[in-house]
Design a protein around this motif. Structure first.
Motif, PDB file in Angstrom:
ATOM      1  N   ALA A  25     103.844 114.889  56.382  1.00 38.42           N
ATOM      2  CA  ALA A  25     103.288 114.616  55.052  1.00 38.42           C
ATOM      3  C   ALA A  25     103.615 115.731  54.062  1.00 38.42           C
ATOM      4  O   ALA A  25     103.333 115.607  52.871  1.00 38.42           O
ATOM      5  CB  ALA A  25     101.785 114.433  55.143  1.00 38.42           C
ATOM      6  N   LYS A  26     104.193 116.836  54.551  1.00 39.02           N
ATOM      7  CA  LYS A  26     104.518 118.008  53.728  1.00 39.02           C
ATOM      8  C   LYS A  26     103.286 118.535  52.993  1.00 39.02           C
ATOM      9  O   LYS A  26     103.325 118.811  51.803  1.00 39.02           O
ATOM     10  CB  LYS A  26     105.644 117.683  52.750  1.00 39.02           C
ATOM     11  CG  LYS A  26     106.946 117.361  53.444  1.00 39.02           C
ATOM     12  CD  LYS A  26     108.069 117.186  52.472  1.00 39.02           C
ATOM     13  CE  LYS A  26     109.366 116.919  53.228  1.00 39.02           C
ATOM     14  NZ  LYS A  26     110.488 116.745  52.340  1.00 39.02           N
ATOM     15  N   VAL A  27     102.183 118.652  53.747  1.00 38.72           N
ATOM     16  CA  VAL A  27     100.915 119.130  53.200  1.00 38.72           C
ATOM     17  C   VAL A  27     100.386 120.240  54.101  1.00 38.72           C
ATOM     18  O   VAL A  27     100.513 120.177  55.315  1.00 38.72           O
ATOM     19  CB  VAL A  27      99.885 117.977  53.134  1.00 38.72           C
ATOM     20  CG1 VAL A  27      98.529 118.485  52.713  1.00 38.72           C
ATOM     21  CG2 VAL A  27     100.353 116.895  52.188  1.00 38.72           C
ATOM     22  N   VAL A  28      99.801 121.250  53.490  1.00 40.70           N
ATOM     23  CA  VAL A  28      99.131 122.323  54.210  1.00 40.70           C
ATOM     24  C   VAL A  28      97.644 122.243  53.858  1.00 40.70           C
ATOM     25  O   VAL A  28      97.280 122.203  52.686  1.00 40.70           O
ATOM     26  CB  VAL A  28      99.699 123.701  53.817  1.00 40.70           C
ATOM     27  CG1 VAL A  28      98.897 124.812  54.436  1.00 40.70           C
ATOM     28  CG2 VAL A  28     101.147 123.800  54.225  1.00 40.70           C
ATOM     29  N   VAL A  46      90.936 122.695  51.343  1.00 39.05           N
ATOM     30  CA  VAL A  46      91.857 122.416  50.249  1.00 39.05           C
ATOM     31  C   VAL A  46      93.189 121.977  50.853  1.00 39.05           C
ATOM     32  O   VAL A  46      93.607 122.479  51.889  1.00 39.05           O
ATOM     33  CB  VAL A  46      92.034 123.656  49.324  1.00 39.05           C
ATOM     34  CG1 VAL A  46      92.660 124.801  50.067  1.00 39.05           C
ATOM     35  CG2 VAL A  46      92.837 123.291  48.100  1.00 39.05           C
ATOM     36  N   ALA A  47      93.818 120.998  50.215  1.00 38.27           N
ATOM     37  CA  ALA A  47      95.138 120.522  50.641  1.00 38.27           C
ATOM     38  C   ALA A  47      96.154 120.933  49.583  1.00 38.27           C
ATOM     39  O   ALA A  47      95.959 120.682  48.390  1.00 38.27           O
ATOM     40  CB  ALA A  47      95.130 119.007  50.809  1.00 38.27           C
ATOM     41  N   LEU A  48      97.226 121.582  50.015  1.00 37.23           N
ATOM     42  CA  LEU A  48      98.243 122.086  49.095  1.00 37.23           C
ATOM     43  C   LEU A  48      99.615 121.560  49.501  1.00 37.23           C
ATOM     44  O   LEU A  48      99.881 121.347  50.680  1.00 37.23           O
ATOM     45  CB  LEU A  48      98.263 123.610  49.107  1.00 37.23           C
ATOM     46  CG  LEU A  48      96.966 124.307  48.764  1.00 37.23           C
ATOM     47  CD1 LEU A  48      97.090 125.803  49.015  1.00 37.23           C
ATOM     48  CD2 LEU A  48      96.579 124.041  47.335  1.00 37.23           C
ATOM     49  N   LYS A  49     100.475 121.391  48.500  1.00 38.47           N
ATOM     50  CA  LYS A  49     101.864 120.997  48.754  1.00 38.47           C
ATOM     51  C   LYS A  49     102.773 122.145  48.355  1.00 38.47           C
ATOM     52  O   LYS A  49     102.496 122.873  47.406  1.00 38.47           O
ATOM     53  CB  LYS A  49     102.226 119.748  47.959  1.00 38.47           C
ATOM     54  CG  LYS A  49     101.563 118.506  48.478  1.00 38.47           C
ATOM     55  CD  LYS A  49     102.131 117.282  47.815  1.00 38.47           C
ATOM     56  CE  LYS A  49     101.552 116.040  48.464  1.00 38.47           C
ATOM     57  NZ  LYS A  49     102.145 114.837  47.932  1.00 38.47           N
TER      58      LYS A  49
END
Length: 67
Positions: A25-28, A46-49
């Motif tokens: 998903a290319k999410v951290v 928190v979800a970051l791209k």
């Protein structure tokens, strides 16, 4: 009764966090699990791209290029 010295309480971490990277998903996702001093933050997630243009992590509302 359990005795705890002052040094043992001072050696505990102030913040506890886990970083989970989802490559598909290319999410951290960063999970904040512990905050010792409440005035410095709170627990949460928190979800970051990753932005390949500027080399930074951020949410979708950030501009693509740094100003």
């Amino acid at each position: 009764m359990i005795w705890v010295s002052q040094r043992q309480t001072q050696d505990k971490c102030d913040f506890g966090m886990t970083v989970d990277r989802d490559d598909q998903a290319k999410v951290v996702r960063i999970h904040i699990q512990k905050v010792k001093f409440k005035h410095l933050g709170s627990r949460g997630e928190v979800a970051l791209k990753y932005n390949e243009r500027n080399g930074r992590y951020g949410d979708d509302s950030e501009p693509l290029l740094p100003e």
